[in-house]
Each structure stands twice: as C-alpha cells, then as structure tokens.
Design a protein around this motif. Sequence first.
Motif, PDB file in Angstrom:
ATOM      1  N   PHE A 361       0.750  -1.110   0.044  1.00 41.30           N
ATOM      2  CA  PHE A 361      -0.128  -0.108  -0.018  1.00 41.30           C
ATOM      3  C   PHE A 361       0.783   1.344  -0.005  1.00 41.30           C
ATOM      4  O   PHE A 361       1.908   1.165   0.139  1.00 41.30           O
ATOM      5  CB  PHE A 361      -0.715   0.085   1.123  1.00 41.30           C
ATOM      6  N   ASP A 363       0.747   5.845  -1.559  1.00 48.00           N
ATOM      7  CA  ASP A 363       0.591   6.273  -2.662  1.00 48.00           C
ATOM      8  C   ASP A 363       1.786   7.320  -2.681  1.00 48.00           C
ATOM      9  O   ASP A 363       2.795   7.109  -3.011  1.00 48.00           O
ATOM     10  CB  ASP A 363      -0.703   6.943  -2.817  1.00 48.00           C
ATOM     11  N   LYS A 364       1.302   8.594  -2.117  1.00 41.30           N
ATOM     12  CA  LYS A 364       2.416   9.670  -1.937  1.00 41.30           C
ATOM     13  C   LYS A 364       3.587   9.254  -0.963  1.00 41.30           C
ATOM     14  O   LYS A 364       4.765   9.419  -1.502  1.00 41.30           O
ATOM     15  CB  LYS A 364       1.510  10.891  -1.126  1.00 41.30           C
ATOM     16  N   ARG A 366       5.180   5.677   0.069  1.00 35.01           N
ATOM     17  CA  ARG A 366       5.256   4.244  -0.422  1.00 35.01           C
ATOM     18  C   ARG A 366       5.636   3.290   0.675  1.00 35.01           C
ATOM     19  O   ARG A 366       6.576   3.675   1.387  1.00 35.01           O
ATOM     20  CB  ARG A 366       6.001   3.939  -1.541  1.00 35.01           C
ATOM     21  N   ALA A 373       3.926   5.078   5.325  1.00 46.45           N
ATOM     22  CA  ALA A 373       2.496   4.730   4.603  1.00 46.45           C
ATOM     23  C   ALA A 373       1.361   3.985   5.420  1.00 46.45           C
ATOM     24  O   ALA A 373       0.380   4.006   5.025  1.00 46.45           O
ATOM     25  CB  ALA A 373       2.659   3.805   3.197  1.00 46.45           C
ATOM     26  N   ASP A 376      -2.348   4.924   5.151  1.00 45.55           N
ATOM     27  CA  ASP A 376      -2.672   5.170   3.561  1.00 45.55           C
ATOM     28  C   ASP A 376      -3.194   3.778   3.006  1.00 45.55           C
ATOM     29  O   ASP A 376      -2.485   3.236   2.266  1.00 45.55           O
ATOM     30  CB  ASP A 376      -1.817   5.730   2.973  1.00 45.55           C
ATOM     31  N   VAL A 378      -4.297   2.366   0.420  1.00 41.04           N
ATOM     32  CA  VAL A 378      -4.618   2.493  -0.980  1.00 41.04           C
ATOM     33  C   VAL A 378      -3.591   1.564  -1.566  1.00 41.04           C
ATOM     34  O   VAL A 378      -2.341   1.762  -1.093  1.00 41.04           O
ATOM     35  CB  VAL A 378      -4.696   3.755  -1.649  1.00 41.04           C
ATOM     36  N   ASP A 380      -0.591   0.552  -3.730  1.00 40.06           N
ATOM     37  CA  ASP A 380       0.709   0.943  -4.407  1.00 40.06           C
ATOM     38  C   ASP A 380       0.819   0.567  -5.759  1.00 40.06           C
ATOM     39  O   ASP A 380       0.955  -0.420  -5.885  1.00 40.06           O
ATOM     40  CB  ASP A 380       1.890   0.543  -3.530  1.00 40.06           C
ATOM     41  N   THR A 381       0.243   1.449  -6.493  1.00 39.56           N
ATOM     42  CA  THR A 381      -0.179   1.269  -7.964  1.00 39.56           C
ATOM     43  C   THR A 381       1.265   0.940  -8.808  1.00 39.56           C
ATOM     44  O   THR A 381       1.215   0.341 -10.040  1.00 39.56           O
ATOM     45  CB  THR A 381      -0.761   2.072  -8.671  1.00 39.56           C
ATOM     46  N   LYS A 382       2.372   1.347  -8.160  1.00 36.62           N
ATOM     47  CA  LYS A 382       3.678   1.099  -8.754  1.00 36.62           C
ATOM     48  C   LYS A 382       4.005  -0.310  -8.641  1.00 36.62           C
ATOM     49  O   LYS A 382       4.664  -0.828  -9.458  1.00 36.62           O
ATOM     50  CB  LYS A 382       4.610   2.135  -8.336  1.00 36.62           C
ATOM     51  N   GLU A 416      -0.208  10.045   4.508  1.00 40.68           N
ATOM     52  CA  GLU A 416      -1.014  11.216   4.035  1.00 40.68           C
ATOM     53  C   GLU A 416      -2.078  11.293   5.542  1.00 40.68           C
ATOM     54  O   GLU A 416      -2.550  12.335   5.693  1.00 40.68           O
ATOM     55  CB  GLU A 416      -1.826  11.100   2.944  1.00 40.68           C
TER      56      GLU A 416
END
Length: 719
Positions: A361, A363-364, A366, A373, A376, A378, A380-382, A416
């Motif tokens: 997970f 984003d801003k 990682r 993180a 957060d 969400v 981790d789309t990387k 975040e």
Amino acid sequence: MKKLLPILGLVLCAMSAHAEKISLNTPHNSFVVDLDKGAEPQFLYYGASISSADIANLQKIKDDNWSRSDLYPAYGATHTMNEICLAMRHADGNLSTNLVIDDYKVTPHTETAPNGATRSGQLLTITLKDPLYPTTVHLYYLAYNDVDMLESWTDITNGEKKTVTLTQFYNPVMPVRRNNVHCTHFHGSWASEAQLVEQPLKTGLLEIKNKDGLRNATSDRNEVMLSLDGPARENTGDVIGAALCYSGNFRITIDSDESDYHQYFAGINPDNSEYHLKKGETFTTPRSAYTYSVSGTNGVSQTFHSWARKYMLRHADKERMILLNSWEGVYFDINHEGMDQMMHDIASMGGELFVMDDGWFGDKYRRLTDNAALGDWVVDTKKLPEGIERLLADARKNGVKFGIWIEPEMANTTSELYEKHPDWIIKAPGREPVQGRGGTQVVLDLCNPQVQDYVFSIVDNLLTKYPEIAYIKWDANAPVMNHGSQYLPMADQSHLYIEYHKGLINVCERVRAKYPDVVIQDCASGGGRANYGLLPYFDEFWVSDNTDALQRIFMQWGTSYFFPAIAMASHISAVPNHAVYRTTSIKFRCDVAMSGRLGMEIQPKNMTDEEKAFCRQAITDYKKIRPVIQFGDLYRLHSPYAGDFLASEMYVSEDKEQAVFFWWKLETYKNQHLPRIKMAGLDPDKYYTIHELNRIDNEPLQCEGKSYSGAYLMQTGLE
Ligand code: DGJ
C-alpha cells in the motif's frame, strides 16, 4: 452414608437465620460462598464437585487479622493493611469504602458469548452497598452448564451526586489454600513469547503484569496455573487455571502474607489508569475465567481448549485453511508476478490460501520499508498496477483463496493520514510524539470515536469492495510510547489505556456484526495479542515472529497451556532461520509446524524440488490429521523444558478413534539414550495402527503398520 451428589445448578443451605451457603456447580467443579446480608461476602470452597452434605459442613476461613476470606475487600473502612480489590476516592475526598451485602440471587442465565455462540449457566449476582455512600457494586459469578468454567467480574456504579475516582478495580479475589502451591505462568518478549516459568509461591507478592498499552501478551501473559499440591504435573494433581479475558494492561497479584491462604487478584492494571466515574455511571471489569482440574495442568488445558473452541474463538468448528504468508518470503518486495508465483507454488503443494503481508500500500508515501504509509490503505500502483482485482484473479486462477495484511490501528508520521489528522494519534499533551518502528510509527487514538470509525472503515472498504477476500491478518506493532489522548479531556487522560481497549473492542464488534464469515488472524509483532479479551473476534493468532522450529517447540508448548492448536498459526519457514539463523531439516520444520494450524512462511521458489515434494506430502498428510489436531484433545507427554533434549505431545480425536503423536528430538548426540514415551488419552481397549508421517529413513520403523492396544501404548509406548 448416603452419597449426596450436587446436581448442575445451585444448592442452598441455611446456616443461621441470615447466612446462606450458595454453591454454583459446573459439570465437575463446585464454588461455594457464604452470604449474609449486611456482612461482606465470604469464600468457602472452590474445587472438585462436592456433595450438599459436605457443603453444609464447610467452615469459613478463620476470621482474624491474618486469615481472610472476603471475596471483595474494598479499601479503607475495614481493609487497610492487605491487598484489596477496590479502592476509590469518593466525591468528598473520603478514601474509605465499606461494601456489605444488600442482596443476592442465583438465576438461570443465557447470553451471547463474545464469539457469537450462545452459552448458558447459573449466574450468581451479589449486590454490595456502602452504608455511608450510594456506591453499588455487583459481583457476578457465572458457572457454565456444559464446561467446567467459572467466570467472575464486577460492575461498580456511582450513585453519588458528583464524580468519584476508581484507583484500583480488580475482580473478586480467589483465595487458594497454602500447601506447597506452585505457580506456572508465561513470560517472554518479542520473538520469544510464552516461555514457561514455574515457581513455588513463597511469602510476599508475586506480580505478573503488562503495561505495553496494546500488546499485552508479548511479555508476561494474563493466564496462570496454580498447582495446589507441589510442583506442576501434567496428568495428576489439583490445579486451578485462571485467565483474565482482557486485551489491555493487566495486573495479577498473588499475595502470600501471614494468612493460610494465597490471595489471587486479577484485573486491569491500575497504574496511571485511575478512572473517573460520573454520577450514575457504571464501570464493568473484564471477566476472569477459572477452571479446577483434578487431572493436572493438562486437565486445565483441555478445559480451556474446549471452552475456547465453543465460546472464545470464531469458527472453531471449521477446519483451518493451509496457507502461505508472503512475509518471510519477500518482505516488502511485493509485485504481481511475485504474488502470482507464490500463489501458484502454494497451490502446487496443496495449500488452500495465500496471504499478502505488509508492503502492498501507499501512494504519496510508499511502503518500501517499515518507515512509511501506515494509514494510507490504498494500493501502491507502482508495485501492483492492476490492483487487488488482479491479485484476486490470480488467486482464482491458481485455485487458492486470497488474504491480505493490515495494521489498522497505526500510522506513520510519513503518511497522508498523519498529514491530514495529526490530532488522531496518541501522544503526550504538549510534546512531540515518540515514534516507534521505522522511526516514524505512531498509534492511532482509539479513544476517539472518529478514529474508531476510520479503523472500521479500513476493513469495511476492503471487504465491501473485494468481498472475495477470505482472510485478514490484523497486525499491531507498537506499544503506547508516550501517554496522552488528544481526544480525552485533560482531566481524563488517565482513561487512555482503558478507553483504547473499549474502542478496539467496539471496532471488532462492528467488524464481526458486518463480516461474520471472514477469517481474521490476530497478530501483534507475533504473539503479542494472544489473550481471551480479543480472541473471540478472531479465528487464530500468530504465535511468534520467530519461526525457528526448535524455539517454536518451547513457545508452542507454553502457548498450548491455555490456547488450542486450531488457534496457533505455525508456519514452515526457510533456513537459515531469519530470526535465529539456525538450520534445521525440512522434516523437522514440517514436524513442528504440523502440531498447530499449519502454514508456510517462505519463498517457495528458493526451495529445492526435494523440499517442495516433502512439503507437498506433509500437506497431504496434514489434511488427513487436521481434524484430530484442530478439534482433538491435547496431551502433553514430555516437556521440552525438562532439559533432556526431548519433547512429545499428542492429540486424540473425541471418539478416540484416531490420534497424532509428536516426538521431537531437540538435540542430536551420538548414542543418545532416549526414553520411551507413554501415550495418553487413548481408549485402552481399542487397537491403533501405527503410521509414521514425514518419514525420512529408508527403513520404516519396526512398528510401522502394526496395531497396538491403547492400553499398551499408554502403559509402555513405542520404541
Ligand atoms: C509483524 C508480524 O508479526 C509479521 O508477521 C509481519 O506481518 C510484520 N509485522 C509485517 O510488518
């Protein structure tokens, strides 16, 4: 003389015009108290079931300065010199409380257990009042109908016009007759949980406590066995088993003063936790659970195990899936290809579930390592550009279920979440937060209802969006490192530890109300939350971050005193072991992991073909013995703590048709003479056919395929 056996339920015996003996009975235990309106409630007896004739002749403990039998001593009016259950400051500043019986009753009682099951028994309620102040305390004792379990707890109601302050609030005391009593308890630390300690109760105080704030089973645990007639023995001797069903800071105090009795106190740790009770408010203490065994420590364990499987664990009637957890295999190095490969590998070895651990997970910020993180939640789309959808699709493709790791009570200051809600974390007023793991980890303030909503939403969002998620690993890797709630008023800062755990239970209840079926693992830096306060909302717990098979034998042995195998996650991992750097054979690692809820914690692509084949066979075999291990009765046969390089235990199915016998060598010496181990729990008249699992020798054991009577196996044992 005619035999008078107590029936389940209560026996009342008139003593004098006022006093009455009340006995609560479970199938094989009796608990008897002496109640007299206007006096303090008195302990009479806790032990094996006794007849009403014997109850009638029970004598009160001699009431002088040094021998006490008061069930609930309160500080200041009649009790000042000794340990007490309750201490409070009345609204006018008076520190003395005098609690005497106003009323009592025994009623048939049915309630929903915390795991959702229905339990019933006889409930004794004793109402205590202070003649000088409108303080009411109810003592509760619940004797189960179907299992030898007695629970006790209290509630304290402030009837004064202003706030009172509770400074100590234990459950009722359990007096234990002095007689060379030995106390078995469990001490540990991270990666070395549940180390068994046994000590005779000498004079003075024995204090067992935890002040972590969050993970109350990492160091001292709140379960204790008291062997009443000399050092603990597994299958003989009288033993009281006691567990405090609480997930927060606790304190157990065994006071061995001048009296003939040890006084066993257990409850919330009052250190820095004085509680302000407003007018009309009630404070309820967490329950203490007791059982009395006449068949040694193993008898206590078996009762706790069956009680846990019925009332204190989720889905304990369902076999657990064999899983691969990604942590020790890849740590934070999560990506689609890697997860797919691990799913494929565990499926090919016969596993049923894959769990993606930490690192998925952010984003801003990682989650590349442990310093960012948390909070957060969400993807981790990387790392995972096709999201959880792809992970679920890969799980489907590979024929395994999918599980996911979260640590929902935490944040990193590099997140975040923290940027948005710095006011949501626990920290000392006016000071910078102390940051933990990774130099940035902080604990969210579950006293705050908004934070509770947020923590619930982490699970809710995942499971609403991805209902296919079958398993959640719920982790917690920090203590309270600086005292302070930004939500609680300054005057109530001392409520932090208590309100945190109320908030946590509130979230767990909401999760279970909405998601009764999902499997959830209780993990806290390993076994930091193996306790009966939290477990009812979970299916199992992670025993330890130390997966070394040899040290696991010691930890799992200690853990087994109060917790059943079905709850103990036990994984085959790589060598050299990541915690202790020891190399053990794949056979040994399988032999140990199979004694609990079997799983794997390894990168399968680094395993040799032989190791994979060995594990494939072990998993196939485990599926056959799984019901015996997960639902059967445990018999500990030879303790690893005995110091002779050997340990042995076995599980026997309820119908005694099948048994699984474990025999581990802890050291290997040339020409080492090892004893035969006598088995236990078998039907002496049944014949059992022997089959060795995880065999590595070319030649089978001489007993392979032969049948022996249960009597022979229990009297003599196998060579
Ligand atoms: C602590 C747990 O006990 C481990 O199994 C693993 O999940 C790590 N946390 C991940 O950070």
